[in-house]
Scaffold this motif. Structure first.
Motif: not given
Length: 281
Positions: A31-39
């Motif tokens: 959760p501290d390193n999300p991406s546009v895709a994973t969000l």
């Protein structure tokens, strides 16, 4: 968005960021390193989620010099997507303070804070100068706004001459007219008292009265029904659906909201529509 006090209350519980972090961990995402895709399953809080955002983006011509306005920006998924895709600036405005706070935190995590910013405010009185934006879009927002004329007029004010507007909204369908509509609750309203649906024709007429031209409206009911069918198939196989934002925001109430919305789509009581228009140059 509206000046009705209970609109923001419908969307906020006070622990949204913590719930999002927990959902990401469950997905196996840091959760501290999300991406546009994973969000994307969570931060695209509108019908069909990322699928619609991508469809809309495909219709737009945006340059890195453009400044776009996201009206009803939620937790910022579409704004971050547009900025990442086009390299442009995007400003979001939303009535719900918690949405804006979460949107800002996620934007920092993605390193997009230099190009994306969010303001808490009312779409009927936006804190922006006249003619400041090259384009604007709004996704599943006007259903909470009773005064459509004021809404469209305020968007017209802040757009540059020649600027474009894209709307992705829920309209009142033939199965819900007159005086009909969906059963409540829905993702946008707990009761009919905070839901202000109009027909596609009334939408076009309202935009024209506000000064917009080149108005093109497309109904997307078949796409919504197909998306719902695909999502149900995933769930039946024990997988997660592609769009989980309603569950994130509304928790246990989401299942009833989704069922009411799906039934209203099937009965044509409501119609998803996409509208493209332009402020004359």
């Amino acid at each position: 968005m509206s000046n009705t006090p209970d609109i923001a209350g419908h969307y906020t519980k006070g622990d949204l960021f913590d719930r999002l972090q927990a959902a990401l961990r469950e997905d196996g995402v840091d959760p501290d390193n999300p991406s546009v895709a994973t969000l994307a399953p969570y931060d695209q809080f509108h019908g069909r989620g990322l699928e619609v955002t991508e469809e809309i983006a495909e219709t737009l011509t945006v340059t890195p010099d453009d400044h776009l306005l996201d009206i009803g920006s939620g937790i910022g998924g579409p704004a971050r997507y547009m900025a990442a895709r086009f390299g442009c600036r995007v400003t979001g405005i939303d009535l719900t303070e918690e949405f804006c706070a979460v949107a800002r935190r996620l934007t920092v995590l993605l390193g997009l804070e230099a190009r994306v910013d969010f303001h808490q405010g009312n779409a009927l009185a936006m804190p922006f100068d006249d003619a400041g934006f090259a384009g604007a879009y709004s996704m599943n927002v006007s259903m909470n706004i009773a005064d459509k004329g004021a809404f469209y007029g305020e968007i017209h004010r802040v757009l540059k001459p020649g600027g474009w507007l894209m709307l992705s909204e829920i309209a009142l369908g033939p199965g819900g007219d007159p005086g009909g509509g969906p059963d409540y609750p829905t993702p946008w309203a707990a009761t009919a008292a905070s839901s202000f649906l109009v027909t596609p024709q009334q939408t076009k007429e309202g935009l024209k009265a506000a000064g917009f031209a080149d108005i093109r409206l497309r109904e997307t009911r078949e796409e919504a029904l197909a998306f719902g069918a695909r999502s149900r198939e995933l769930v039946e196989r024990g997988e997660k659906p592609p769009h989980r934002a309603v569950q994130l925001v509304h928790g246990a109430a989401a299942a009833v909201m989704a069922a009411n919305t799906a039934r209203a789509f099937a009965d044509a009581a409501i119609l998803p529509v996409e509208v493209h228009c332009r402020k004359p140059a």
